[in-house]
Design a protein around this motif. Structure first.
Motif, PDB file in Angstrom:
ATOM      1  N   ARG A   1     -29.454  65.090  28.222  1.00  0.00           N
ATOM      2  CA  ARG A   1     -29.394  66.006  27.337  1.00  0.00           C
ATOM      3  C   ARG A   1     -28.965  65.463  26.209  1.00  0.00           C
ATOM      4  N   HIS A   2     -27.673  64.398  26.186  1.00  0.00           N
ATOM      5  CA  HIS A   2     -26.356  63.644  25.128  1.00  0.00           C
ATOM      6  C   HIS A   2     -26.552  62.261  25.317  1.00  0.00           C
ATOM      7  N   GLY A   3     -27.217  62.033  26.233  1.00  0.00           N
ATOM      8  CA  GLY A   3     -27.144  60.276  26.132  1.00  0.00           C
ATOM      9  C   GLY A   3     -26.348  59.452  26.986  1.00  0.00           C
ATOM     10  N   THR A   4     -25.610  58.183  26.622  1.00  0.00           N
ATOM     11  CA  THR A   4     -25.079  57.842  27.615  1.00  0.00           C
ATOM     12  C   THR A   4     -23.059  58.208  26.346  1.00  0.00           C
ATOM     13  N   PHE A   5     -22.853  57.931  27.712  1.00  0.00           N
ATOM     14  CA  PHE A   5     -21.202  58.638  27.390  1.00  0.00           C
ATOM     15  C   PHE A   5     -20.156  57.421  27.619  1.00  0.00           C
ATOM     16  N   ASP A   6     -19.421  57.242  26.703  1.00  0.00           N
ATOM     17  CA  ASP A   6     -18.616  56.224  27.104  1.00  0.00           C
ATOM     18  C   ASP A   6     -17.417  56.659  27.306  1.00  0.00           C
ATOM     19  N   LEU A   7     -17.010  58.087  28.131  1.00  0.00           N
ATOM     20  CA  LEU A   7     -15.520  58.101  28.567  1.00  0.00           C
ATOM     21  C   LEU A   7     -15.793  59.702  29.457  1.00  0.00           C
ATOM     22  N   ALA A   8     -15.675  60.052  30.254  1.00  0.00           N
ATOM     23  CA  ALA A   8     -15.525  61.235  30.788  1.00  0.00           C
ATOM     24  C   ALA A   8     -14.032  61.286  32.030  1.00  0.00           C
ATOM     25  N   LEU A   9     -13.588  62.880  30.623  1.00  0.00           N
ATOM     26  CA  LEU A   9     -12.721  63.132  31.375  1.00  0.00           C
ATOM     27  C   LEU A   9     -12.254  64.362  32.660  1.00  0.00           C
ATOM     28  N   LEU A  10     -12.555  64.079  33.163  1.00  0.00           N
ATOM     29  CA  LEU A  10     -12.485  65.285  35.081  1.00  0.00           C
ATOM     30  C   LEU A  10     -11.928  65.033  35.338  1.00  0.00           C
ATOM     31  N   PRO A  11     -11.798  66.659  35.907  1.00  0.00           N
ATOM     32  CA  PRO A  11     -10.752  67.024  37.006  1.00  0.00           C
ATOM     33  C   PRO A  11     -11.422  67.247  38.116  1.00  0.00           C
ATOM     34  N   VAL A  12      -9.804  66.625  38.709  1.00  0.00           N
ATOM     35  CA  VAL A  12      -9.831  66.476  40.055  1.00  0.00           C
ATOM     36  C   VAL A  12      -9.223  66.880  41.513  1.00  0.00           C
ATOM     37  N   ASN A  13      -8.424  67.453  40.967  1.00  0.00           N
ATOM     38  CA  ASN A  13      -7.278  68.283  42.593  1.00  0.00           C
ATOM     39  C   ASN A  13      -7.710  68.915  43.144  1.00  0.00           C
ATOM     40  N   GLY A  14      -9.207  69.457  43.214  1.00  0.00           N
ATOM     41  CA  GLY A  14      -9.503  70.645  43.820  1.00  0.00           C
ATOM     42  C   GLY A  14      -8.953  72.152  43.889  1.00  0.00           C
ATOM     43  N   LEU A  15      -8.550  72.229  43.424  1.00  0.00           N
ATOM     44  CA  LEU A  15      -7.573  73.340  43.124  1.00  0.00           C
ATOM     45  C   LEU A  15      -8.014  75.160  43.806  1.00  0.00           C
ATOM     46  N   THR A  16      -7.686  75.386  44.961  1.00  0.00           N
ATOM     47  CA  THR A  16      -7.864  76.283  45.378  1.00  0.00           C
ATOM     48  C   THR A  16      -6.834  77.675  45.147  1.00  0.00           C
ATOM     49  N   ILE A  17      -6.913  79.625  45.714  1.00  0.00           N
ATOM     50  CA  ILE A  17      -6.336  80.436  45.403  1.00  0.00           C
ATOM     51  C   ILE A  17      -6.247  80.871  46.993  1.00  0.00           C
ATOM     52  N   ARG A  18      -5.101  80.246  47.237  1.00  0.00           N
ATOM     53  CA  ARG A  18      -4.560  81.179  49.020  1.00  0.00           C
ATOM     54  C   ARG A  18      -5.203  82.618  49.095  1.00  0.00           C
ATOM     55  N   MET A  19      -4.371  83.037  48.052  1.00  0.00           N
ATOM     56  CA  MET A  19      -4.294  84.503  48.048  1.00  0.00           C
ATOM     57  C   MET A  19      -5.966  85.087  47.937  1.00  0.00           C
ATOM     58  N   ALA A  20      -6.457  84.173  47.574  1.00  0.00           N
ATOM     59  CA  ALA A  20      -8.546  84.458  47.267  1.00  0.00           C
ATOM     60  C   ALA A  20      -9.022  84.215  48.741  1.00  0.00           C
ATOM     61  N   GLY A  21      -8.878  83.932  49.392  1.00  0.00           N
ATOM     62  CA  GLY A  21      -9.292  83.074  50.432  1.00  0.00           C
ATOM     63  C   GLY A  21      -9.196  81.685  50.678  1.00  0.00           C
ATOM     64  N   ASN A  22      -8.807  81.017  49.978  1.00  0.00           N
ATOM     65  CA  ASN A  22      -8.545  79.889  49.825  1.00  0.00           C
ATOM     66  C   ASN A  22      -9.619  79.382  48.827  1.00  0.00           C
ATOM     67  N   LYS A  23     -10.426  80.224  47.773  1.00  0.00           N
ATOM     68  CA  LYS A  23     -11.270  79.684  46.905  1.00  0.00           C
ATOM     69  C   LYS A  23     -11.004  78.941  46.258  1.00  0.00           C
ATOM     70  N   GLN A  24     -11.985  78.461  46.030  1.00  0.00           N
ATOM     71  CA  GLN A  24     -11.906  76.736  45.136  1.00  0.00           C
ATOM     72  C   GLN A  24     -12.796  77.022  44.236  1.00  0.00           C
TER      73      GLN A  24
END
Length: 251
Positions: free
Chosen positions: A155-178
């Motif tokens: 859609r947008h062609g070449t990116f110079d920079l991508a800022l991506l989240p990486v911690n795989g956060l899960t909610i224990r109280m929601a059945g370890n929902k990612q």
């Protein structure tokens, strides 16, 4: 000819993106409270920020939309591009120039173009493609990986920079929902986008001793993402940056 591009990590998913003389702030977070701790030094405070040409906010969670602290920024007329549910909060905090975007919509702020892309999280979220001065940056907030995001390069062609989240956060109280991409998810997206440089974000966050033990679970080592990129997207350059350290992105 493209203009210089510099990214400075403030903390978490809060960055200064500087393209030539234009400066964009992403997902402001400057304070902390119970169960919400940056887990790393916060490099700048709202009152010490440089002049901002735009602010983008992916969603309403406090660690991405800390408007109570951001009110200390000197210019409440700064243009803000936000997910729809953030509009009322921003206006209540005193900000006057607030534009909501839905996925695939676009806003122009002077010479800056902001395209909204889908996001998927515990609340409604959008992510952003930011373009100016011949440069293109993808900012992923703290979304999960979705099939639509894999199409952004087409859609947008070449990116110079991508800022991506990486911690795989899960909610224990929601059945370890990612609710956030993990290292492998983010590396898969990097392989699809093929940016000139990818930088991880959203990994140092901690809910504190009690929060991490009872409520949340996440990977706090960005090295996991570096290894995943080396395995799944070996052609993509990857850098982990300390808070407060500007990184110049080569053309």
């Amino acid at each position: 000819m493209s203009e210089p591009l510099t990214v400075t990590r403030i903390a978490h998913s809060c960055h200064l993106i500087q393209i030539g003389e234009k400066t964009i702030l992403t997902d402001p977070w400057f304070s902390e409270k119970m169960f919400y701790h940056p887990g790393e030094p916060v490099a700048l405070r709202p009152e010490t920020l440089p002049h901002l040409d735009a602010v983008v906010i992916s969603h309403e969670h406090y660690d991405h939309c800390d408007l109570r602290a951001f009110r200390r920024y000197r210019d409440h007329d700064v243009p803000m591009v936000v997910a729809g549910p953030v509009v009322a909060k921003a206006r209540k905090a005193g900000f006057t120039d607030v534009t909501p975007l839905e996925p695939w919509q676009t806003a122009k702020i002077g010479d800056i173009t902001v395209h909204a892309a889908p996001g998927l999280h515990g609340v409604y979220e959008v992510t952003y493609v930011i373009q100016a001065g011949g440069r293109s940056v993808y900012f992923a907030g703290d979304t999960l990986l979705t099939p639509e995001l894999l199409t952004l390069g087409k859609r947008h062609g070449t990116f110079d920079l991508a800022l991506l989240p990486v911690n795989g956060l899960t909610i224990r109280m929601a059945g370890n929902k990612q609710v956030v991409m993990n290292a492998d998810d983010a590396a898969e997206l990097a392989a699809a986008l093929r940016p000139r440089l990818v930088v991880p974000q959203h990994y140092a966050f901690t809910g504190g001793a009690v929060g991490d033990r009872l409520i949340l679970r996440s990977d706090k080592d960005p090295g996991l993402f570096v290894k995943a990129v080396e395995r799944l997207a070996p052609a993509v350059a990857v850098r982990v940056i300390d808070t407060g350290s500007p990184l110049v992105v080569a053309p």
